[in-house]
Scaffold this active site. Structure first.
Site, mmCIF file in Angstrom:
data_model
loop_
_atom_site.group_PDB
_atom_site.id
_atom_site.type_symbol
_atom_site.label_atom_id
_atom_site.label_comp_id
_atom_site.label_asym_id
_atom_site.label_seq_id
_atom_site.Cartn_x
_atom_site.Cartn_y
_atom_site.Cartn_z
ATOM 1 N N ASP A 521 0.866 -1.182 0.000
ATOM 2 C CA ASP A 521 0.000 0.000 0.000
ATOM 3 C C ASP A 521 0.905 1.235 0.000
ATOM 4 O OD1 ASP A 521 -3.057 0.807 0.688
ATOM 5 O OD2 ASP A 521 -1.655 2.242 1.556
ATOM 6 N N ASN A 529 -3.246 12.859 -3.395
ATOM 7 C CA ASN A 529 -4.411 13.228 -4.198
ATOM 8 C C ASN A 529 -4.998 14.560 -3.739
ATOM 9 O OD1 ASN A 529 -4.536 11.176 -6.085
ATOM 10 N ND2 ASN A 529 -5.676 9.808 -4.737
ATOM 11 N N HIS A 534 -5.778 14.403 -8.557
ATOM 12 C CA HIS A 534 -5.822 12.998 -8.972
ATOM 13 C C HIS A 534 -4.897 12.705 -10.147
ATOM 14 C CE1 HIS A 534 -8.990 11.602 -6.290
ATOM 15 N NE2 HIS A 534 -9.582 12.778 -6.469
ATOM 16 N N ASP A 538 -2.423 9.639 -10.226
ATOM 17 C CA ASP A 538 -2.303 8.660 -11.310
ATOM 18 C C ASP A 538 -0.859 8.515 -11.758
ATOM 19 O OD1 ASP A 538 -5.007 8.340 -11.170
ATOM 20 O OD2 ASP A 538 -5.461 9.534 -12.971
ATOM 21 N N GLU A 564 -4.797 2.400 -4.135
ATOM 22 C CA GLU A 564 -3.336 2.414 -4.045
ATOM 23 C C GLU A 564 -2.806 1.099 -3.492
ATOM 24 O OE1 GLU A 564 -4.794 4.216 -0.143
ATOM 25 O OE2 GLU A 564 -5.455 4.007 -2.196
#
Length: 650
Positions: A521, A529, A534, A538, A564
């Protein structure tokens, strides 16, 4: 001269009918002989089915009986009390009487024994039965059935192989061989309390099978294990000196050789027809049995067979006087057949011309059809192929009668093709999806649908239609890849992980190789974010997966299972090496800088990740439990500071 012509005509009148009768009589008698042979084959099939049903019925009843005893509440309670040393002698006596009554009610069983987890005998019924003198003080710890049953799960069974590690008992003054059936006993809490041992009177069972199969007075019965060990307690009519446990494969090598080459079949041995079938009791799927059946693998499957005298020309002529009358009748009609042939000759020529014209039209349709057509013989050699399929494969008509169709099937499609061709050879419709490889290496996805032409139950040739589905398969593959791939990172998704994990876990269990799982993770991903947007998130995900993929082997499986969250399945990898892989990834991620544009300014984001590591045990059949452990380790890594690895043992 007139007398000479008479002699010539008489000679022709005798000679021509003789030739015609011989030409007609041979196929008629041949068909009649084949009918007799088919009758014998049908009889062997019927006898074989009776013997198979009898054997499997008795085995099924024995297994069901053992399971029923192991599931009895009174048995579970007695074994639980015995292990807790809380049972009294009166209860044991009552239970012994009860089980003795059950055993004596069925002549196929000799005794029933309850055994604890240490191999000690808890209870025996009937009490007076004399068992194998090799066991002292009723201990069973070193027996094959105890060692095997101690590893079984609930409702699993183990059958001692007949003829191996022979055990005998004295029953009604007669020494008989026994076969032991063992199944574990678990209490309601799932704790192993011991096992049930049920001894099967093997002589009673095999005599029942022989009596069921000796429908014909001159029939012979065969029952042997996979190594050729003789399993009948009496010899066969053809080998009267063979005894239970003898090596039939050595004593009768000639009939045993074809038996080892196929699962079932029929062949002629001398003047007898032998039909056999290999039976594996582990895969029969007995109704009512929820568990699995185990035995020593090298003794299964068993071979069951029956032999009957095969008909010959001599026996045919001796047994049926009607054949002689048929001979005389045929001679008398031979002259009429000659006249009939002369009259019909003209009509046949006319029909032949019409047939040739129609054949030309059909040939044009056949050769230029939008799909492929071909015919194969029993060996798979090409007998006929239309121009469409020849063009697909880059072939000429020189291949007819010379090349096998399997030469143009891709290796990964051969099993499907062979299975479909076996159906065709058996007279059923066969269908398979295959990949054809042309002489220039071009591959074409096709569906082959075939039917077989049989004559007197013997395969002659097949006719097949071949449809080109290359474009459809390409579209299906594209859709499948989209369904199994994460569109952002390009790695596999959770659905693919679940599907492929089942394959890898099965392979690891089969080959006894380790397999590990890493859960990952990205730390503080939500903050990335929220702070950068975002698009930046990404970019971090794509850079993160790119770093990991560069550190993995080709066989390792990286999947995105959440926003994630990622998982890595490591086949053939013990925990120590899996830890090293996780540590390399952790260090590489920690050193990764992700450049982005934020508010029209270049920004570099540093990332770290937390890891949960676990091993998938041999007895785990799915990934669910391993994911749960890995997630637990991941959460612990998160809660204890992040950017670290936590191992969760099974």
């Amino acid at each position: 001269m007139t007398q000479q012509r008479l002699y010539v005509r008489l000679l022709m009148a005798v000679t021509l009918p003789l030739i015609l009768v011989t030409a007609i009589l041979w196929p008629v008698l041949h068909v009649h002989l084949e009918t007799r042979q088919e009758s014998i084959r049908a009889e062997t099939r019927a006898i074989m089915q009776v013997g198979k049903d009898t054997l499997l019925r008795d085995i099924k009843e024995t297994l069901s009986y053992a399971l029923a005893v192991a599931e009895m509440p009174i048995i579970k309670a007695h074994m639980t009390d015995k292990n807790g040393e809380g049972v009294d002698s009166s209860t044991t006596a009552q239970l012994t009487d009860f089980l003795s009554t059950l055993v004596k009610h069925y002549p196929r069983y000799t005794k029933l024994i309850l055994i604890d987890n240490q191999g000690n005998e808890v209870l025996r019924a009937p009490v007076g039965i004399k068992s194998d003198p090799r066991f002292d003080d009723h201990r069973h710890a070193n027996t094959d059935y105890f060692k095997a049953a101690s590893k079984l799960f609930a409702r699993d069974l183990y059958i001692s192989p007949p003829g191996r590690n022979l055990q005998y008992e004295l029953l009604s003054g007669e020494v008989i061989p026994v076969v032991n059936v063992a199944t574990p006993i678990f209490n309601d809490q799932g704790e192993r309390q011991g096992m049930v041992l049920l001894s099967l009177n093997w002589q009673f069972l095999t005599e029942a099978v022989q009596q069921a199969m000796l429908i014909a007075p001159d029939a012979g019965v065969l029952l042997a294990d996979a190594q050729g060990g003789w399993l009948l307690t009496e010899g066969s009519q053809r080998l009267p000196m063979i005894r239970f446990g003898d090596n039939y494969a050595r004593l009768a090598a000639k009939p045993w050789q074809p038996v080892t080459e196929q699962d079932e079949g029929t062949f002629t041995l001398g003047n007898h027809l032998l039909r056999f079938q290999r039976l594996d009791i582990r895969s029969q799927g007995f109704q009512g049995l929820a568990g699995r059946i185990f035995s020593q693998d090298d003794t299964l499957p068993w071979v069951l067979g029956v032999s009957l005298p095969a008909p010959t020309w001599k026996s045919l002529l001796q047994d049926e006087a009607i054949v002689v009358w048929f001979l005389l009748l045929t001679y008398s009609t031979a002259v009429a057949l000659g006249i009939y042939w002369s009259i019909s000759r003209h009509q046949q020529r006319k029909l032949r011309r019409e047939a040739q014209q129609q054949a030309t039209e059909v040939s044009n349709l056949y050769e230029n059809a939008p799909c492929g057509y071909h015919s194969l013989n029993a060996d798979g050699v090409i007998l006929k192929m239309n121009q469409t399929e020849l063009d697909w494969l880059g072939l000429t008509r020189d291949v007819v009668g010379k090349r096998s169709y399997r030469d143009f099937i891709s290796p990964e499609s051969l099993l499907d093709f062979d299975a479909a061709f076996q159906d065709v050879q058996a007279g059923r419709q066969g269908e398979a999806e295959c990949t054809l490889i042309a002489t220039d290496g071009h591959k074409r996805q096709v569906v082959i649908q075939g039917v077989g032409y049989l004559e007197n139950d013997r395969f002659k040739y097949s006719n097949a239609t071949v449809f080109d589905i290359t474009e459809r398969k390409q579209l299906e593959e594209k859709l499948r890849a989209q369904a199994m791939t994460d569109p952002l990172t390009g790695v596999y998704n959770r659905r693919y992980l679940q599907a492929q994990a089942s394959v890898e876990i099965s392979r690891a269990s089969r080959h006894q190789t380790p397999i590990s799982l890493i859960a990952i993770d990205i730390d503080h991903f939500k903050r990335i974010n929220d702070e950068y947007g975002h698009d930046a998130g990404d970019e971090v995900l794509k850079r993160f997966t790119s770093v990991i993929k560069g550190l993995l082997r080709q066989e390792d499986l990286l999947c995105r299972v959440g926003g994630e969250e990622f998982a890595i399945l490591l086949p053939d990898t013990p925990l120590e090496k899996a830890w090293q892989v996780a540590e390399r990834i952790r260090v590489a991620v920690e050193q990764t800088q992700v450049p982005i544009e934020h508010d029209d300014m270049p920004v570099t984001i540093a990332i770290t990740a937390s890891f949960g590591l676990t091993h998938i045990a041999n007895d785990e059949k799915a990934l669910k439990a391993a994911i749960k452990r890995a997630d637990s380790g991941l959460y612990e890594a998160k809660s204890t500071g992040r950017n670290r690895i936590v191992l969760q043992e099974t």
